[in-house]
Design a protein around this motif. Structure first.
Motif, short mmCIF file in Angstrom:
data_model
loop_
_atom_site.label_atom_id
_atom_site.label_comp_id
_atom_site.label_asym_id
_atom_site.label_seq_id
_atom_site.Cartn_x
_atom_site.Cartn_y
_atom_site.Cartn_z
N SER A 28 39.74 45.86 10.99
CA SER A 28 40.28 44.87 10.06
C SER A 28 39.46 44.86 8.78
O SER A 28 38.23 44.93 8.82
CB SER A 28 40.26 43.48 10.70
OG SER A 28 40.95 42.54 9.89
N VAL A 29 40.16 44.77 7.65
CA VAL A 29 39.51 44.69 6.34
C VAL A 29 40.20 43.60 5.53
O VAL A 29 41.43 43.63 5.35
CB VAL A 29 39.58 46.03 5.56
CG1 VAL A 29 38.87 45.90 4.21
CG2 VAL A 29 38.97 47.16 6.37
N GLY A 30 39.44 42.65 5.04
CA GLY A 30 39.99 41.59 4.22
C GLY A 30 40.06 42.00 2.75
O GLY A 30 39.20 42.73 2.26
N HIS A 88 26.69 43.84 12.63
CA HIS A 88 26.27 42.70 13.44
C HIS A 88 27.21 42.49 14.63
O HIS A 88 28.43 42.37 14.43
CB HIS A 88 26.22 41.44 12.60
CG HIS A 88 25.26 41.51 11.45
ND1 HIS A 88 23.95 41.12 11.55
CD2 HIS A 88 25.43 41.94 10.15
CE1 HIS A 88 23.34 41.29 10.38
NE2 HIS A 88 24.22 41.79 9.52
N PRO A 89 26.69 42.40 15.83
CA PRO A 89 27.53 42.18 17.01
C PRO A 89 28.28 40.85 16.92
O PRO A 89 27.73 39.85 16.43
CB PRO A 89 26.54 42.17 18.17
CG PRO A 89 25.31 42.85 17.65
CD PRO A 89 25.26 42.55 16.19
N VAL A 90 29.53 40.86 17.40
CA VAL A 90 30.31 39.63 17.47
C VAL A 90 30.80 39.45 18.90
O VAL A 90 31.12 40.42 19.58
CB VAL A 90 31.52 39.64 16.49
CG1 VAL A 90 31.05 39.65 15.05
CG2 VAL A 90 32.43 40.83 16.75
N ALA A 93 36.11 38.36 12.35
CA ALA A 93 34.87 39.14 12.22
C ALA A 93 34.76 39.75 10.83
O ALA A 93 33.66 39.82 10.25
CB ALA A 93 34.81 40.22 13.29
N ALA A 94 35.89 40.20 10.27
CA ALA A 94 35.87 40.73 8.90
C ALA A 94 35.62 39.63 7.89
O ALA A 94 34.92 39.84 6.87
CB ALA A 94 37.19 41.44 8.60
N MET A 95 36.16 38.43 8.16
CA MET A 95 36.02 37.33 7.21
C MET A 95 34.66 36.64 7.27
O MET A 95 34.42 35.68 6.53
CB MET A 95 37.13 36.31 7.45
CG MET A 95 38.50 36.82 6.99
SD MET A 95 39.79 35.59 7.29
CE MET A 95 39.28 34.28 6.18
#
Length: 347
Positions: free
Chosen positions: A40-42, A140-142, A151-153
Motif C-alpha cells: 500500500s502507498v498513500g 518498522h514492524p506493525v 501501516a502506510a498512513m
C-alpha cells in the motif's frame, strides 16, 4: 515457493502530467537493507505537486522519478547483515534514511540531516513499485491488527505527531487546526490524544469539516461563512495553532487568534514567503516554528493506531492499482469528498 521475478512493475513520473508503468530490474538488498513487497502507498500532496508542476521549492524533477513516500509492505528478503527472521514481517516504511553520523543526527534531530536520503524527493526514487529496497532500521514492524493502508498512513500520522510535539500540546490545551486535509485531520486526533480539551478545525470544505467533527474536533468553523475572529469573539483564545493549510490568509488569521504566549506550528507548505505581523508576535510573545518531516515518531505512531486511539482507515476514500496512479494523484482535485487515496502495487 515460486522463483522471484527479475523485474518489478514501477510507476514512473516521466514528466509533469505523465505517469508510465515500467518493468524495472528487481532491486537487490545491500547488506543493511531489506527487500519489501509493497502492499500500500498513500498519495501525498507533494506527490500531486510533483506530478502537476514538476517541482516543490528548490526540489525539481529533472529526470524520471518514482513518486510515493507513504508505504507499507512485507519483507521478502534481507541483506547479509540483517536477521533472516525478519522475512515475512509486515512493516511500515519510514521513508527518510539519515546519515546517523552528523551533528543533527547525533543530537536526535535526524530529520534535519543534511545528507538525508528521502523517498520521492528528487533525485531519490520513491515507493510506487511492486518491490523496493530499504534500510532495515527504517522498516518498522506493525502488528496484524494494523491493516496495510493504516501501516502506510503512519507517515502522515508521524507529521501530525511531530507537529503536536513541536507545539507542546498537553492536557487542558485549547488547539486551533487550520486546514482539514489528511494531516490537519490527523493533527486534530493527535491533539485530543495528547490531552487537548478543545480542538477547533477550520476549512472551506464542508465534507472535510464533517469528518473532522467525527475524528477529534470539538468544534468546526466553515471559513466561507465565519471568520476566526468572529468565532473566538467572547470565547477563550486557543493556546496552540497547528497551521495545516499552507494558505497565507489562514496562517495570519490563525496567528491573530492565538492567546498571549501561544505556540504556532506551521505545517502546511504554501508560498515561499509570508508577511508576518511582527508587532503581533512580539506583543503577545508568540512562539512560531516550522516542522520538517519528523524524528522518532514511528513506534509511538504505530502504537497509537494499534491501540485504536487514532483512526486512519476512516480517512481512506479511494483505492487504486499501479496502472491508475495518475488518477490517484488527481483524485483530491477531482472530487471534493476525497481525502486520502491509496495505491496497491500488488493489485
Amino acid at each position: 515457493m515460486a522463483e522471484a521475478r527479475e523485474t518489478t512493475r514501477t510507476a514512473v513520473l516521466r514528466e509533469p502530467g505523465t505517469i508510465e508503468v515500467q518493468e524495472r530490474p528487481r532491486p537487490q538488498p545491500a547488506a543493511d537493507e531489506v527487500l519489501v513487497q509493497v502492499t500500500s502507498v498513500g498519495v501525498c500532496g507533494s506527490d500531486t505537486h510533483y506530478f502537476t508542476h514538476g517541482r516543490i521549492g528548490s526540489y525539481a524533477v529533472t529526470a524520471p522519478l518514482v513518486l510515493g513516500h507513504e508505504a507499507a509492505g512485507v519483507i521478502v528478503e534481507v541483506g547479509t547483515d540483517v536477521d533472516p527472521a525478519r522475512v515475512g514481517q509486515r512493516v511500515s516504511i519510514e521513508p527518510g534514511v539519515p546519515c546517523r553520523q552528523c551533528e543533527q543526527c547525533l543530537a536526535g534531530r535526524y530529520n534535519l540531516c543534511p545528507d538525508m536520503v528521502f523517498h520521492a524527493t528528487p533525485p531519490v526514487d520513491g515507493s510506487l513499485s511492486e518491490v523496493i529496497a530499504h534500510h532495515h532500521a527504517f522498516a518498522h514492524p506493525v502488528p496484524d491488527t494494523v491493516g496495510d493502508d493504516a501501516a502506510a498512513m503512519v507517515e502522515p500520522l508521524s507529521v501530525a505527531l511531530w507537529a503536536c510535539r513541536k507545539a507542546g500540546v498537553s492536557a487542558g490545551d485549547r488547539v486551533l487546526v487550520t486546514g482539514a486535509g489528511p494531516v490537519g485531520l490527523l493533527c486534530a486526533q493527535v491533539a485530543r490524544v495528547a490531552g487537548a480539551v478543545e480542538v477547533v478545525v477550520t476549512d472551506v470544505n464542508p465534507h472535510r469539516l464533517a469528518v473532522a467533527a467525527a475524528h477529534g474536533a470539538t468544534d468546526t468553523v466553515d471559513a466561507r461563512e465565519v471568520t476566526l475572529a468572529d468565532h473566538y469573539d467572547g470565547r477563550p483564545a486557543p493556546q496552540v495553532l497547528l497551521e495545516c493549510s499552507g494558505h497565507a490568509g489562514s496562517t495570519l488569521a490563525g496567528l491573530r487568534s492565538l492567546a498571549p504566549a501561544g505556540r504556532a506550528v506551521l505545517v502546511g507548505m504554501g508560498g515561499d514567503t509570508l508577511d508576518l505581523p511582527l508587532s503581533l508576535v512580539q506583543e503577545r510573545e508568540l512562539l512560531v516554528t516550522g516542522v520538517f518531516r519528523y524524528a522518532n515518531t514511528w513506534p509511538p505512531a504505530i502504537a497509537l493506531v494499534a491501540a485504536g486511539q487514532v483512526r486512519l482507515d476512516d480517512l481512506v476514500t479511494g483505492h487504486f492499482d499501479l496502472d491508475q496512479t495518475a488518477a490517484a494523484l488527481t483524485a483530491a482535485a477531482d472530487d471534493p469528498r476525497a481525502i486520502k487515496s491509496m495505491i496497491h502495487p500488488q493489485d
